[in-house]
Structures are given as C-alpha cells and as structure tokens.
Motif scaffolding. Structure first.
Motif, short mmCIF file in Angstrom:
data_model
loop_
_atom_site.label_atom_id
_atom_site.label_comp_id
_atom_site.label_asym_id
_atom_site.label_seq_id
_atom_site.Cartn_x
_atom_site.Cartn_y
_atom_site.Cartn_z
N GLU A 1 3.85 0.35 11.31
CA GLU A 1 2.79 -0.50 10.77
C GLU A 1 3.26 -1.93 10.63
O GLU A 1 2.48 -2.88 10.81
CB GLU A 1 2.33 0.05 9.42
CG GLU A 1 1.06 -0.59 8.89
CD GLU A 1 0.55 0.10 7.66
OE1 GLU A 1 -0.52 -0.30 7.15
OE2 GLU A 1 1.22 1.04 7.18
N TRP A 2 4.53 -2.12 10.32
CA TRP A 2 5.08 -3.48 10.20
C TRP A 2 5.09 -4.17 11.56
O TRP A 2 4.77 -5.36 11.65
CB TRP A 2 6.50 -3.39 9.63
CG TRP A 2 7.11 -4.71 9.27
CD1 TRP A 2 6.93 -5.43 8.14
CD2 TRP A 2 8.02 -5.46 10.09
NE1 TRP A 2 7.67 -6.59 8.18
CE2 TRP A 2 8.35 -6.64 9.37
CE3 TRP A 2 8.59 -5.27 11.34
CZ2 TRP A 2 9.21 -7.60 9.86
CZ3 TRP A 2 9.47 -6.24 11.83
CH2 TRP A 2 9.77 -7.37 11.09
N LEU B 1 2.22 3.07 -2.66
CA LEU B 1 3.51 2.76 -2.02
C LEU B 1 4.61 2.57 -3.05
O LEU B 1 5.75 3.00 -2.83
CB LEU B 1 3.36 1.50 -1.16
CG LEU B 1 2.47 1.61 0.08
CD1 LEU B 1 2.32 0.25 0.75
CD2 LEU B 1 3.04 2.62 1.07
N LEU C 1 6.58 -1.39 4.16
CA LEU C 1 5.77 -0.55 5.04
C LEU C 1 6.67 0.13 6.06
O LEU C 1 7.83 -0.24 6.25
CB LEU C 1 4.72 -1.39 5.78
CG LEU C 1 3.58 -1.98 4.95
CD1 LEU C 1 2.66 -2.78 5.86
CD2 LEU C 1 2.80 -0.91 4.21
N THR D 1 5.38 -8.93 3.66
CA THR D 1 5.58 -7.51 3.92
C THR D 1 6.98 -7.26 4.45
O THR D 1 7.36 -7.82 5.48
CB THR D 1 4.55 -7.00 4.95
OG1 THR D 1 3.23 -7.35 4.50
CG2 THR D 1 4.66 -5.50 5.12
N PHE E 1 -3.20 -3.54 3.82
CA PHE E 1 -1.77 -3.43 4.13
C PHE E 1 -0.91 -3.23 2.89
O PHE E 1 0.31 -3.42 2.94
CB PHE E 1 -1.31 -4.65 4.91
CG PHE E 1 -1.83 -4.69 6.31
CD1 PHE E 1 -1.25 -3.92 7.31
CD2 PHE E 1 -2.91 -5.49 6.65
CE1 PHE E 1 -1.73 -3.95 8.60
CE2 PHE E 1 -3.41 -5.51 7.95
CZ PHE E 1 -2.81 -4.74 8.93
N GLY E 2 -1.52 -2.86 1.77
CA GLY E 2 -0.75 -2.49 0.59
C GLY E 2 -0.11 -3.64 -0.15
O GLY E 2 0.87 -3.44 -0.87
N ARG F 1 -3.56 0.99 -2.75
CA ARG F 1 -2.53 1.38 -1.79
C ARG F 1 -1.16 0.83 -2.18
O ARG F 1 -0.15 1.49 -1.96
CB ARG F 1 -2.90 0.91 -0.38
CG ARG F 1 -2.05 1.64 0.65
CD ARG F 1 -2.17 1.12 2.03
NE ARG F 1 -1.24 1.84 2.89
CZ ARG F 1 -0.81 1.41 4.04
NH1 ARG F 1 -1.23 0.25 4.52
NH2 ARG F 1 0.05 2.11 4.75
N ARG F 2 -1.13 -0.35 -2.78
CA ARG F 2 0.15 -0.87 -3.24
C ARG F 2 0.73 0.02 -4.33
O ARG F 2 1.94 0.28 -4.38
CB ARG F 2 -0.02 -2.30 -3.77
CG ARG F 2 1.28 -2.90 -4.28
CD ARG F 2 1.08 -4.19 -5.04
NE ARG F 2 2.33 -4.62 -5.66
CZ ARG F 2 2.75 -4.19 -6.84
NH1 ARG F 2 2.02 -3.32 -7.52
NH2 ARG F 2 3.90 -4.61 -7.33
N THR G 1 10.02 -4.33 5.71
CA THR G 1 10.27 -2.98 6.19
C THR G 1 11.70 -2.62 5.85
O THR G 1 12.58 -3.50 5.81
CB THR G 1 10.02 -2.86 7.71
OG1 THR G 1 10.17 -1.51 8.11
CG2 THR G 1 10.98 -3.75 8.50
#
Length: 370
Positions: free
Chosen positions: A224-225, A97, A220, A320, A87-88, A93-94, A322
């Motif tokens: 996805e969030w 992003l 995100l 996380t 999930f970054g 992936r982080r 958004t």
C-alpha cells in the motif's frame, strides 16, 4: 467532476441514507474508495437491529453524506480529509492500525522470555491479593506497559526527523513531536521534598504516553505504501486509478409539480438566514440546492484536477511510513515518503546569460581569426 444535480431529501429513512452514501462512495477515487465504503457498511450493519443512539447516528450519517457530496463536487478540504481517512492518517482506520502496531512482537531471546514470564507471575499474585478497586486503578494506569515501548519510541524519533525534513512541504495534523523522554513530567521531588512515589511516576508516564500516542502516524504495509508512492508520482492518470465520471441521473416517469418559487410560510416562521442557508454558496456543494432567482449566488463549476490529486497524494505519502525489521538484530527501521525536487529545464532566453563563460563562470577569450 460535476456536482450532484439533485438535492438531499428533507427527511430520509436510514436505508435511503445508506444508499445515498454508497452512491457517493462510488464516485471517489479507486485508491481509497474501498476503505471509506467499508467503514460506512460496517457502521450501518453494526447498528442495523438494535440502536439505542439512532438519532445521533442518523445525524452523523447526514453529515458524512454532505461531506462526500462536497468532496465529489470539488471541495478540496473534504477530499483531502477522505484521503487521510482512507490511508489511515486519521479516523477509525488509524485507530485500528495503532491497535495492531502497539502490540509487542515477543521476547528477543530466552532470558527476555523468562523475565517476561516472571513479571507476569508476580503481577497475577499481586492482583489476587489486592481488592477490586485497586485492581481497576492499577489496570487504568499501566496501559502503556502492555505496549512495545521501544518500537514506539523508535517511530517517534523517526517521525520527529521526518517532521523537520518536510517542514515546508507537508502539513502535519496536531502538534509536533518534541521530546522522546517518557519521564518528562516526573518531578525530581515532591512538594514535601521527597522523591516521587511509584504511583506518581506511573501517572506522569501515562500522561506522556497519551499525549504522544495521539501524534504517531502508524506504518502501512509495503504494498500500500508503494501504491501511494505511485499515486504521488501521477499514477492516478493511468489505468484503473482514474476518478469515475458521474452517471446521468434518471428521468422521472411522471411529471413532478414544480415547487413554489417563494415559500412564505418558512419566511414567516423562521429567520431568513435559516431558510436560505442550504442555498448559500458554502452549502450548495453539500446539499445540492441551487438558487434559481436572479439575485442568488451561483457557485462556479469546479473539479479537482489530476495535478491536484497528485499533490494531495504526495502530502499524504510524506505522512506515511513503512516498517521493516532486521532479522539479525530485530531492530525496526521506518521509511517515509519524500519529495523529489524536479527543476524544469531552462528556456532558450534564460540560457543566453551563460553564453561566453565556462562552467566556473569565467569569460572565454576569443581566439584571433587568421
């Protein structure tokens, strides 16, 4: 989920490692399985033909394979690390992003556009008049000027408040956000009693941005969030989000000779701690080797429950955000995951202490019977 019944080969080719990695990825939860598998595929295909660091990459692939096997065998730390990467919240992936998040969205109005064009023209003229070493030094120090600093300061402010609100329910990686002042490290005057120069201020600001950019949790997308929100509420127990069961291993066509019970050559040439390390309790879930002797340490069968996954997703959801942008003011707002406190209903024996009193705790007077 049961642990793998086979142990890793002592020496495997890159193609065999690749197949082992993809096989272990197929046993991960579907919510983040695609991100982990995509990262593995990208790194193998990137260095498929010419790889100057082949030995280092193969060693890293072995480490990743042991981590995947441990996560699929019930290692909570390994599985939670994969959830963060999927999930970054960490890993490659982080970084992807963050690379997209720091890009400015453009000027707000025509006056800001003219100002940006003017600064770009002045910068190009200065670069043409300066020598190449000076250009490289200036480009190294002004990386943060290419970022959307207002947006980054806004998410740092929101993240600092989120860290205070989730102090007892989430574990934030690294150090917390403490200040929002990019000029924190700029001294009022130098050791000679003069105001700091432009180069010193730029260097101090760059140091501040490097430290705080590593703390930012990039947002995100809304979809996805929301999916992570559903998983934190127990969504993995429904539909296609359940963890798959391990498939039955294939039986060999020909009988394989059993290994010797005691390999005296390894014990004669190596320390016993090195020979028995793969069969220790710590490494059994990572290597697949088991101790069949009467004095061996046997790991108990463990599996990650749906309730544990729900708590792990809840911790990841709290880390996380958004992002949304107001179309009128163009200001960014961030929404973070939260924890819903659900108190269980009181039992019958617990409700007995409230009998005979009203809502304010005052004793009720009984009316005299006729």
């Amino acid at each position: 989920m049961p642990a793998p019944s086979y142990h890793l080969p002592a020496s495997a080719s890159p193609v065999q490692l690749y197949r082992h990695l993809l096989r272990e990825c197929s046993y991960l939860p579907p919510a983040f399985r695609a991100e982990i598998a995509s990262t593995i595929q990208d790194r193998f295909h990137r260095h498929r033909k010419h790889d100057a660091r082949a030995n280092a990459h193969i060693a890293r692939a072995r480490t990743a394979l042991r981590t995947l096997r441990a996560a699929n065998s019930g290692d909570k730390a390994a599985m939670e690390g994969l959830i963060a990467k999927g999930f970054g919240r960490s890993g490659s992936r982080r970084r992807e992003l963050m690379a997209q998040f720091v890009i400015p969205q453009g000027p707000k109005d025509s006056s800001a556009l003219e100002k940006a064009l003017g600064s770009a023209d002045r910068g190009s003229k200065d670069a043409e008049s300066s020598d190449p070493p000076a250009q490289a030094s200036a480009a190294k120090k002004v990386f943060f000027e290419k970022w959307d600093q207002a947006k980054l300061l806004r998410i740092l402010q929101s993240q600092r408040q989120q860290q205070k609100d989730t102090k007892g329910t989430a574990s934030w990686p690294g150090s917390l956000v403490k200040t929002l002042d990019p000029d924190q490290f700029i001294p009022k005057e130098t050791i000679w009693g003069k105001p700091p120069g432009e180069k010193l201020m730029r260097t101090k600001r760059a140091h501040w941005w490097r430290r705080n950019a590593d703390k930012i949790m990039p947002p995100l997308g809304r979809g996805e969030w929301e999916m992570l929100k559903q998983l934190s509420n127990g969504g993995q127990e429904r539909g296609g989000w359940m963890v798959p069961e391990r498939r039955t291993p294939a039986n060999p066509l020909a009988a394989v000779a059993e290994e010797a019970a005691w390999n005296w050559k390894d014990y004669a040439t190596k320390p016993a701690a090195i020979v028995e390390k793969p069969r220790s309790l710590k490494h059994q879930r990572r290597t697949g080797q088991k101790e069949s002797g009467p004095y061996g340490v046997k790991d108990r069968s463990r599996s990650l429950s749906a309730r544990w996954f729900q708590r792990a997703y809840s911790r990841a959801w709290q880390l996380t955000p958004t992002m949304a942008q107001d179309p009128n003011t163009l200001r960014y707002s961030f929404t973070w995951g939260s924890v819903r406190l659900r108190l269980p209903p009181a039992a019958k024996h617990q409700l007995e202490i409230f009998q005979g009193v009203d809502q304010n705790g005052r004793k009720l007077h009984k009316t005299p019977s006729s």
